[in-house]
Motif scaffolding. Sequence first.
Motif, PDB file in Angstrom:
ATOM      1  N   ALA A  58      15.589 -18.022 -29.504  1.00 33.49           N
ATOM      2  CA  ALA A  58      15.185 -16.856 -28.715  1.00 33.49           C
ATOM      3  C   ALA A  58      14.097 -16.070 -29.442  1.00 33.49           C
ATOM      4  O   ALA A  58      13.145 -15.593 -28.817  1.00 33.49           O
ATOM      5  N   ALA A  59      14.218 -15.940 -30.764  1.00 39.04           N
ATOM      6  CA  ALA A  59      13.204 -15.219 -31.539  1.00 39.04           C
ATOM      7  C   ALA A  59      11.864 -15.955 -31.470  1.00 39.04           C
ATOM      8  O   ALA A  59      10.809 -15.325 -31.327  1.00 39.04           O
ATOM      9  N   LEU A  60      11.905 -17.288 -31.550  1.00 35.51           N
ATOM     10  CA  LEU A  60      10.674 -18.077 -31.444  1.00 35.51           C
ATOM     11  C   LEU A  60      10.047 -17.910 -30.067  1.00 35.51           C
ATOM     12  O   LEU A  60       8.833 -17.703 -29.933  1.00 35.51           O
ATOM     13  N   LEU A  61      10.863 -17.982 -29.035  1.00 39.23           N
ATOM     14  CA  LEU A  61      10.357 -17.814 -27.675  1.00 39.23           C
ATOM     15  C   LEU A  61       9.742 -16.436 -27.494  1.00 39.23           C
ATOM     16  O   LEU A  61       8.655 -16.290 -26.933  1.00 39.23           O
ATOM     17  N   GLU A  62      10.428 -15.427 -28.012  1.00 39.17           N
ATOM     18  CA  GLU A  62       9.904 -14.062 -27.916  1.00 39.17           C
ATOM     19  C   GLU A  62       8.562 -13.951 -28.633  1.00 39.17           C
ATOM     20  O   GLU A  62       7.624 -13.329 -28.133  1.00 39.17           O
ATOM     21  N   SER A  63       8.439 -14.611 -29.781  1.00 35.82           N
ATOM     22  CA  SER A  63       7.194 -14.591 -30.540  1.00 35.82           C
ATOM     23  C   SER A  63       6.064 -15.285 -29.777  1.00 35.82           C
ATOM     24  O   SER A  63       4.932 -14.800 -29.743  1.00 35.82           O
ATOM     25  N   CYS A  64       6.376 -16.405 -29.147  1.00 34.80           N
ATOM     26  CA  CYS A  64       5.361 -17.131 -28.372  1.00 34.80           C
ATOM     27  C   CYS A  64       4.896 -16.326 -27.167  1.00 34.80           C
ATOM     28  O   CYS A  64       3.754 -16.470 -26.730  1.00 34.80           O
ATOM     29  N   LEU A  65       5.776 -15.518 -26.637  1.00 38.82           N
ATOM     30  CA  LEU A  65       5.454 -14.746 -25.436  1.00 38.82           C
ATOM     31  C   LEU A  65       4.943 -13.346 -25.744  1.00 38.82           C
ATOM     32  O   LEU A  65       4.774 -12.529 -24.847  1.00 38.82           O
ATOM     33  N   ARG A  66       4.706 -13.071 -27.024  1.00 40.65           N
ATOM     34  CA  ARG A  66       4.262 -11.738 -27.450  1.00 40.65           C
ATOM     35  C   ARG A  66       3.107 -11.255 -26.570  1.00 40.65           C
ATOM     36  O   ARG A  66       2.265 -12.037 -26.150  1.00 40.65           O
ATOM     37  N   ASP A  67       3.110  -9.996 -26.275  1.00 40.34           N
ATOM     38  CA  ASP A  67       2.085  -9.351 -25.450  1.00 40.34           C
ATOM     39  C   ASP A  67       2.106  -9.811 -23.997  1.00 40.34           C
ATOM     40  O   ASP A  67       1.106  -9.728 -23.297  1.00 40.34           O
ATOM     41  N   THR A  68       3.260 -10.314 -23.546  1.00 42.05           N
ATOM     42  CA  THR A  68       3.428 -10.642 -22.126  1.00 42.05           C
ATOM     43  C   THR A  68       4.660  -9.907 -21.623  1.00 42.05           C
ATOM     44  O   THR A  68       5.498  -9.458 -22.416  1.00 42.05           O
ATOM     45  N   GLN A  69       4.800  -9.802 -20.315  1.00 40.66           N
ATOM     46  CA  GLN A  69       5.984  -9.158 -19.754  1.00 40.66           C
ATOM     47  C   GLN A  69       7.240  -9.958 -20.069  1.00 40.66           C
ATOM     48  O   GLN A  69       8.321  -9.397 -20.213  1.00 40.66           O
ATOM     49  N   MET A  70       7.124 -11.256 -20.194  1.00 39.81           N
ATOM     50  CA  MET A  70       8.289 -12.097 -20.455  1.00 39.81           C
ATOM     51  C   MET A  70       8.876 -11.857 -21.843  1.00 39.81           C
ATOM     52  O   MET A  70      10.067 -12.049 -22.047  1.00 39.81           O
ATOM     53  N   ALA A  71       8.071 -11.430 -22.806  1.00 36.04           N
ATOM     54  CA  ALA A  71       8.582 -11.171 -24.155  1.00 36.04           C
ATOM     55  C   ALA A  71       9.673 -10.106 -24.108  1.00 36.04           C
ATOM     56  O   ALA A  71      10.710 -10.237 -24.756  1.00 36.04           O
ATOM     57  N   GLU A  72       9.437  -9.062 -23.340  1.00 28.81           N
ATOM     58  CA  GLU A  72      10.436  -7.990 -23.220  1.00 28.81           C
ATOM     59  C   GLU A  72      11.697  -8.510 -22.547  1.00 28.81           C
ATOM     60  O   GLU A  72      12.814  -8.191 -22.960  1.00 28.81           O
ATOM     61  N   THR A  73      11.543  -9.354 -21.540  1.00 26.84           N
ATOM     62  CA  THR A  73      12.706  -9.940 -20.859  1.00 26.84           C
ATOM     63  C   THR A  73      13.529 -10.773 -21.828  1.00 26.84           C
ATOM     64  O   THR A  73      14.756 -10.654 -21.876  1.00 26.84           O
ATOM     65  N   VAL A  74      12.870 -11.607 -22.611  1.00 26.23           N
ATOM     66  CA  VAL A  74      13.571 -12.447 -23.590  1.00 26.23           C
ATOM     67  C   VAL A  74      14.264 -11.576 -24.617  1.00 26.23           C
ATOM     68  O   VAL A  74      15.415 -11.817 -24.981  1.00 26.23           O
ATOM     69  N   ARG A  75      13.584 -10.526 -25.101  1.00 26.62           N
ATOM     70  CA  ARG A  75      14.178  -9.640 -26.113  1.00 26.62           C
ATOM     71  C   ARG A  75      15.438  -8.973 -25.570  1.00 26.62           C
ATOM     72  O   ARG A  75      16.476  -8.957 -26.227  1.00 26.62           O
ATOM     73  N   VAL A  76      15.356  -8.447 -24.361  1.00 23.09           N
ATOM     74  CA  VAL A  76      16.503  -7.767 -23.765  1.00 23.09           C
ATOM     75  C   VAL A  76      17.669  -8.743 -23.584  1.00 23.09           C
ATOM     76  O   VAL A  76      18.817  -8.427 -23.904  1.00 23.09           O
ATOM     77  N   ARG A  77      17.375  -9.929 -23.082  1.00 20.57           N
ATOM     78  CA  ARG A  77      18.445 -10.912 -22.863  1.00 20.57           C
ATOM     79  C   ARG A  77      19.053 -11.373 -24.185  1.00 20.57           C
ATOM     80  O   ARG A  77      20.253 -11.597 -24.272  1.00 20.57           O
ATOM     81  N   ARG A  78      18.215 -11.527 -25.220  1.00 22.41           N
ATOM     82  CA  ARG A  78      18.737 -11.928 -26.527  1.00 22.41           C
ATOM     83  C   ARG A  78      19.652 -10.842 -27.078  1.00 22.41           C
ATOM     84  O   ARG A  78      20.748 -11.128 -27.566  1.00 22.41           O
ATOM     85  N   GLU A  79      19.235  -9.586 -26.966  1.00 25.24           N
ATOM     86  CA  GLU A  79      20.069  -8.484 -27.454  1.00 25.24           C
ATOM     87  C   GLU A  79      21.371  -8.392 -26.668  1.00 25.24           C
ATOM     88  O   GLU A  79      22.430  -8.159 -27.241  1.00 25.24           O
ATOM     89  N   ARG A  80      21.306  -8.604 -25.355  1.00 29.39           N
ATOM     90  CA  ARG A  80      22.505  -8.571 -24.526  1.00 29.39           C
ATOM     91  C   ARG A  80      23.460  -9.701 -24.933  1.00 29.39           C
ATOM     92  O   ARG A  80      24.658  -9.494 -25.062  1.00 29.39           O
ATOM     93  N   ALA A  81      22.907 -10.889 -25.159  1.00 23.52           N
ATOM     94  CA  ALA A  81      23.746 -12.027 -25.552  1.00 23.52           C
ATOM     95  C   ALA A  81      24.411 -11.770 -26.899  1.00 23.52           C
ATOM     96  O   ALA A  81      25.598 -12.077 -27.087  1.00 23.52           O
ATOM     97  N   LEU A  82      23.670 -11.187 -27.836  1.00 21.59           N
ATOM     98  CA  LEU A  82      24.257 -10.866 -29.142  1.00 21.59           C
ATOM     99  C   LEU A  82      25.353  -9.818 -29.007  1.00 21.59           C
ATOM    100  O   LEU A  82      26.405  -9.930 -29.641  1.00 21.59           O
ATOM    101  N   ALA A  83      25.120  -8.815 -28.169  1.00 22.59           N
ATOM    102  CA  ALA A  83      26.135  -7.776 -27.964  1.00 22.59           C
ATOM    103  C   ALA A  83      27.381  -8.363 -27.311  1.00 22.59           C
ATOM    104  O   ALA A  83      28.511  -8.045 -27.709  1.00 22.59           O
TER     105      ALA A  83
END
Length: 111
Positions: A58-83
């Motif tokens: 998920a961190a790699l995907l978020e890094s690849c998508l940096r500066d796109t709207q999808m990066a925020e989506t991946v970050r939020v979903r990763r944080e939700r999954a961890l929680a």
Amino acid sequence: MVASGLLRRETSSDDRRRVEISCTARGSELARAARERKEVFRSWVRDQLCGQDLTATAALLESCLRDTQMAETVRVRRERALAERDAGSLVRTAAVRDLRARRSASAPQDA
């Protein structure tokens, strides 16, 4: 999509500059079938990945998508999954503690 019979295109009765687009019955059916297939696929992916630690992925995907709207989506979903994982771990820990307490309470006492 209009030519293939999936959408209907009509000039607005209120304003001839405006065009109204809507799904035909065939278009609505195709959209419904696509949503169902998407959910089947998502379910399959979840089953395949169940129990896997995907934090680095998920961190790699978020890094690849940096500066796109999808990066925020991946970050939020990763944080939700961890929680959710952490919450599930806390629930399991509490359940084990309760089970141990019940077992020790019902164990015969040496006199």
